[in-house]
Motif scaffolding. Structure first.
Motif, PDB file in Angstrom:
ATOM      1  N   GLU A   8      18.731  33.700 -37.684  1.00 33.28           N
ATOM      2  CA  GLU A   8      19.229  34.912 -38.307  1.00 33.28           C
ATOM      3  C   GLU A   8      20.476  34.629 -39.143  1.00 33.28           C
ATOM      4  O   GLU A   8      21.528  35.201 -38.948  1.00 33.28           O
ATOM      5  N   ILE A   9      20.365  33.700 -40.083  1.00 34.79           N
ATOM      6  CA  ILE A   9      21.467  33.449 -40.998  1.00 34.79           C
ATOM      7  C   ILE A   9      21.668  34.700 -41.838  1.00 34.79           C
ATOM      8  O   ILE A   9      20.734  35.206 -42.446  1.00 34.79           O
ATOM      9  N   PRO A  10      22.882  35.238 -41.893  1.00 35.42           N
ATOM     10  CA  PRO A  10      23.101  36.524 -42.556  1.00 35.42           C
ATOM     11  C   PRO A  10      22.980  36.432 -44.069  1.00 35.42           C
ATOM     12  O   PRO A  10      23.007  35.360 -44.655  1.00 35.42           O
ATOM     13  N   LYS A  11      22.851  37.621 -44.699  1.00 35.47           N
ATOM     14  CA  LYS A  11      22.890  37.797 -46.144  1.00 35.47           C
ATOM     15  C   LYS A  11      21.733  37.125 -46.869  1.00 35.47           C
ATOM     16  O   LYS A  11      21.792  36.936 -48.089  1.00 35.47           O
ATOM     17  N   ILE A  12      20.713  36.749 -46.190  1.00 38.42           N
ATOM     18  CA  ILE A  12      19.516  36.213 -46.829  1.00 38.42           C
ATOM     19  C   ILE A  12      18.332  37.076 -46.421  1.00 38.42           C
ATOM     20  O   ILE A  12      18.058  37.231 -45.236  1.00 38.42           O
ATOM     21  N   HIS A  13      17.651  37.630 -47.392  1.00 39.26           N
ATOM     22  CA  HIS A  13      16.508  38.499 -47.113  1.00 39.26           C
ATOM     23  C   HIS A  13      15.391  37.672 -46.470  1.00 39.26           C
ATOM     24  O   HIS A  13      15.177  36.514 -46.846  1.00 39.26           O
ATOM     25  N   PRO A  14      14.680  38.226 -45.485  1.00 40.34           N
ATOM     26  CA  PRO A  14      13.581  37.485 -44.837  1.00 40.34           C
ATOM     27  C   PRO A  14      12.542  36.957 -45.825  1.00 40.34           C
ATOM     28  O   PRO A  14      11.988  35.875 -45.617  1.00 40.34           O
ATOM     29  N   MET A  15      12.278  37.716 -46.889  1.00 36.18           N
ATOM     30  CA  MET A  15      11.315  37.252 -47.882  1.00 36.18           C
ATOM     31  C   MET A  15      11.798  35.974 -48.557  1.00 36.18           C
ATOM     32  O   MET A  15      11.018  35.039 -48.788  1.00 36.18           O
ATOM     33  N   LYS A  25      13.919  33.821 -47.243  1.00 33.46           N
ATOM     34  CA  LYS A  25      13.868  32.759 -46.226  1.00 33.46           C
ATOM     35  C   LYS A  25      12.483  32.120 -46.160  1.00 33.46           C
ATOM     36  O   LYS A  25      12.349  30.897 -46.130  1.00 33.46           O
ATOM     37  N   SER A  26      11.451  32.971 -46.151  1.00 34.01           N
ATOM     38  CA  SER A  26      10.089  32.443 -46.061  1.00 34.01           C
ATOM     39  C   SER A  26       9.651  31.764 -47.348  1.00 34.01           C
ATOM     40  O   SER A  26       8.789  30.892 -47.318  1.00 34.01           O
ATOM     41  N   ALA A  27      10.222  32.180 -48.481  1.00 33.50           N
ATOM     42  CA  ALA A  27       9.921  31.496 -49.737  1.00 33.50           C
ATOM     43  C   ALA A  27      10.509  30.088 -49.721  1.00 33.50           C
ATOM     44  O   ALA A  27       9.926  29.152 -50.277  1.00 33.50           O
ATOM     45  N   ILE A  28      11.657  29.925 -49.071  1.00 31.31           N
ATOM     46  CA  ILE A  28      12.282  28.605 -48.948  1.00 31.31           C
ATOM     47  C   ILE A  28      11.549  27.765 -47.913  1.00 31.31           C
ATOM     48  O   ILE A  28      11.202  26.606 -48.167  1.00 31.31           O
ATOM     49  N   LEU A  29      11.309  28.342 -46.762  1.00 36.42           N
ATOM     50  CA  LEU A  29      10.646  27.634 -45.666  1.00 36.42           C
ATOM     51  C   LEU A  29       9.691  28.591 -44.964  1.00 36.42           C
ATOM     52  O   LEU A  29      10.139  29.540 -44.308  1.00 36.42           O
ATOM     53  N   PRO A  30       8.394  28.390 -45.099  1.00 35.69           N
ATOM     54  CA  PRO A  30       7.431  29.291 -44.474  1.00 35.69           C
ATOM     55  C   PRO A  30       7.681  29.464 -42.974  1.00 35.69           C
ATOM     56  O   PRO A  30       7.870  28.485 -42.255  1.00 35.69           O
ATOM     57  N   SER A  45       3.750  33.346 -47.006  1.00 37.24           N
ATOM     58  CA  SER A  45       4.747  33.588 -45.959  1.00 37.24           C
ATOM     59  C   SER A  45       5.814  34.567 -46.433  1.00 37.24           C
ATOM     60  O   SER A  45       6.257  35.427 -45.672  1.00 37.24           O
ATOM     61  N   SER A  46       6.233  34.449 -47.698  1.00 37.38           N
ATOM     62  CA  SER A  46       7.245  35.374 -48.215  1.00 37.38           C
ATOM     63  C   SER A  46       6.702  36.797 -48.298  1.00 37.38           C
ATOM     64  O   SER A  46       7.409  37.761 -47.988  1.00 37.38           O
ATOM     65  N   ILE A  47       5.422  36.933 -48.685  1.00 36.72           N
ATOM     66  CA  ILE A  47       4.794  38.261 -48.725  1.00 36.72           C
ATOM     67  C   ILE A  47       4.686  38.836 -47.317  1.00 36.72           C
ATOM     68  O   ILE A  47       4.952  40.021 -47.085  1.00 36.72           O
ATOM     69  N   ASP A  48       4.309  37.985 -46.374  1.00 39.42           N
ATOM     70  CA  ASP A  48       4.180  38.427 -44.980  1.00 39.42           C
ATOM     71  C   ASP A  48       5.529  38.857 -44.417  1.00 39.42           C
ATOM     72  O   ASP A  48       5.629  39.871 -43.711  1.00 39.42           O
ATOM     73  N   ALA A  49       6.583  38.099 -44.744  1.00 45.50           N
ATOM     74  CA  ALA A  49       7.930  38.455 -44.271  1.00 45.50           C
ATOM     75  C   ALA A  49       8.386  39.786 -44.867  1.00 45.50           C
ATOM     76  O   ALA A  49       9.015  40.606 -44.180  1.00 45.50           O
ATOM     77  N   LEU A  50       8.067  40.007 -46.129  1.00 41.86           N
ATOM     78  CA  LEU A  50       8.424  41.280 -46.769  1.00 41.86           C
ATOM     79  C   LEU A  50       7.683  42.434 -46.109  1.00 41.86           C
ATOM     80  O   LEU A  50       8.265  43.501 -45.871  1.00 41.86           O
TER      81      LEU A  50
END
Length: 218
Positions: free
Chosen positions: A32-39, A41-46, A180-185
């Motif tokens: 849970e690193i702050p200030k980074i949207h989950p989408m 995060k998943s775009a960087i690392l699935p 993964s980014s779509i799923d996180a969103l």
């Protein structure tokens, strides 16, 4: 120099695998690193965004997919490079070629023709002047047998197919990041729902309909 594309691809994949390994450690230490949207995060690392949203099952699926794809990609490029080294060595031994400074097209040509003269003669008949190798150059070759030429061509084709497969696997890695980014969103928006209610609405004329009320919390 040789055609270095497969080597560059393998080197890049090794660098990416190391960076992803480091990111996996960071994610496991603090999902849970702050200030980074989950989408993002998943775009960087699935799986990272899913993990930050406490959906560990989905996170595991995307992480394992990423590891499997990267492993397959590195293996494919590595084996392609091994086969390339083998067919170059084979050509030096059986066709007396000078391997220095040759591009990929050269290796395709020597696998299709017994010697440089037969190659030039055919391209001259078709008036493909730009494809003709100059005489008395370091591009000359002469296979010691038809069997060895065909064996060389088989090795070269296998190496190229493996390198081509590696490109498709890279496409799969990119797609895994996107999915993964779509799923996180989707999960993020699902958790943002404060309430959903379905209630009847009666018009003055007596007709009735049901309305869906959705409240989002941001």
């Amino acid at each position: 120099m040789f055609n270095n594309l497969p080597y560059i691809g393998a080197y890049s994949m090794h660098k990416k695998s190391f960076l992803i390994f480091c990111l996996f450690i960071v994610v496991n230490l603090n999902a849970e690193i702050p200030k980074i949207h989950p989408m993002v995060k998943s775009a960087i690392l699935p799986g990272w965004g899913e993990a930050s949203l406490k959906n560990l099952k989905r996170a595991k699926i995307f992480r394992l997919s990423e590891i499997s794809l990267i492993t397959a990609c590195i293996s494919t490029y590595t084996f392609s490079n091994i086969k390339k080294s083998q067919y170059i060595t084979f050509a030096v031994e059986h066709a007396q070629v000078d391997s220095e400074g040759k591009d990929h097209q050269y290796w395709v040509d020597i696998g299709n023709y017994q010697n440089m003269k037969s190659h030039n003669d055919e391209h001259l008949r078709f008036r493909e002047i730009e494809s003709i190798y100059p005489d008395n150059s370091d591009n000359e070759w002469e296979w010691d047998s038809e069997t060895n030429r065909k064996e060389f061509e088989s090795m070269r084709i296998l190496s190229d197919r493996l390198a081509h497969s590696g490109k498709f696997i890279i496409g799969g890695i990119v797609m895994n990041h996107i999915l993964s980014s779509i799923d996180a969103l989707y999960l993020y928006r699902l958790q943002s729902l404060e309430s959903i209610s379905l209630y009847p609405y009666i018009y003055p004329g007596g007709s009735t309909e049901f309305r869906l009320k959705v409240i989002l919390q941001f």
